[in-house]
Design a protein around this motif. Structure first.
Motif, PDB file in Angstrom:
ATOM      1  N   ASP A   1      -6.776 -46.669   2.408  1.00 33.38           N
ATOM      2  CA  ASP A   1      -8.055 -46.029   2.691  1.00 33.38           C
ATOM      3  C   ASP A   1      -7.908 -44.939   3.750  1.00 33.38           C
TER       4      ASP A   1
ATOM      5  N   ARG B   1     -13.485 -46.976   3.968  1.00 35.93           N
ATOM      6  CA  ARG B   1     -13.208 -47.347   2.747  1.00 35.93           C
ATOM      7  C   ARG B   1     -14.390 -46.838   1.820  1.00 35.93           C
ATOM      8  N   THR B   2     -14.211 -45.876   1.057  1.00 33.90           N
ATOM      9  CA  THR B   2     -15.317 -45.191   0.380  1.00 33.90           C
ATOM     10  C   THR B   2     -15.611 -45.703  -0.871  1.00 33.90           C
ATOM     11  N   TYR B   3     -16.877 -46.086  -1.626  1.00 37.44           N
ATOM     12  CA  TYR B   3     -17.023 -46.699  -2.689  1.00 37.44           C
ATOM     13  C   TYR B   3     -17.586 -45.810  -3.547  1.00 37.44           C
ATOM     14  N   THR B   4     -17.761 -45.990  -4.965  1.00 37.55           N
ATOM     15  CA  THR B   4     -18.121 -45.051  -5.967  1.00 37.55           C
ATOM     16  C   THR B   4     -19.305 -44.199  -5.774  1.00 37.55           C
ATOM     17  N   TYR B   5     -20.143 -44.700  -5.195  1.00 35.43           N
ATOM     18  CA  TYR B   5     -21.598 -44.034  -5.020  1.00 35.43           C
ATOM     19  C   TYR B   5     -21.746 -43.236  -3.668  1.00 35.43           C
ATOM     20  N   GLY B   6     -20.471 -43.370  -3.049  1.00 33.43           N
ATOM     21  CA  GLY B   6     -20.552 -42.595  -1.654  1.00 33.43           C
ATOM     22  C   GLY B   6     -20.753 -43.156  -0.547  1.00 33.43           C
ATOM     23  N   THR B   7     -21.177 -44.462  -0.550  1.00 36.66           N
ATOM     24  CA  THR B   7     -21.364 -45.370   0.545  1.00 36.66           C
ATOM     25  C   THR B   7     -19.744 -45.805   0.918  1.00 36.66           C
ATOM     26  N   TYR B   8     -19.785 -46.095   2.251  1.00 40.82           N
ATOM     27  CA  TYR B   8     -18.241 -46.600   2.962  1.00 40.82           C
ATOM     28  C   TYR B   8     -18.590 -47.628   3.620  1.00 40.82           C
TER      29      TYR B   8
END
Length: 115
Positions: free
Chosen positions: A93, A25-32
Motif C-alpha cells: 500500500d 490502502r485504496t479500493y476499486t471505487y476510490g475509497t481508502y
C-alpha cells in the motif's frame, strides 16, 4: 526526539530502522483506509548478509561477489501484510508518513532507591 508524523515526501527514515507508518490502502471505487503499523524502509543497497534483520526467501537481486541478495527497495513489516506468518513482508500500500518509535516505558524509580 520529537514525536510527529513525517510525510515521506518530506523525509525518509534511516535505512533498517523500525518506525511507525501510516499506509493508505485504496479500493476499486476510490475509497481508502489508512493502516498504522510498524515497518522499516530499505533503500535497495543493503546486502542480506549485512542487514540487522533476518530475511527469508527475499526476491532481490543476487550479488555474486558476496553470494547473497540485495534487499529490494521498499517498506517492510511483519504484522499486517503477513500471509502464513512470514517474517518480512513488502508493504504493498502507499506509505504516506512515518514517525520514530517512542522510547520504551520505564517504571519510575522508587523513592530512596538508586538505579
Amino acid at each position: 526526539m520529537e514525536q510527529r508524523w513525517i510525510p515521506v515526501t518530506e523525509q525518509m527514515p534511516p535505512v533498517e530502522t523500525e518506525v511507525i507508518i501510516t499506509a493508505r490502502r485504496t479500493y476499486t471505487y476510490g475509497t481508502y483506509r489508512e493502516i498504522v503499523t510498524t515497518a522499516m524502509y530499505e533503500d535497495g543497497t543493503v546486502l542480506e548478509n549485512d542487514s540487522c534483520w533476518n530475511w527469508d526467501e527475499i526476491d532481490g537481486k543476487w550479488n555474486e561477489e558476496n553470494e547473497c541478495y540485495i534487499i529490494p527497495e521498499g517498506w517492510w513489516e511483519n504484522r499486517h501484510y503477513n500471509p502464513d506468518d512470514v517474517y518480512n513482508n513488502l508493504v504493498d500500500d502507499e506509505v504516506i508518513a512515518w514517525m520514530p518509535l517512542p522510547d520504551a516505558y520505564r517504571e519510575p524509580a522508587a523513592v530512596g532507591h538508586k538505579i
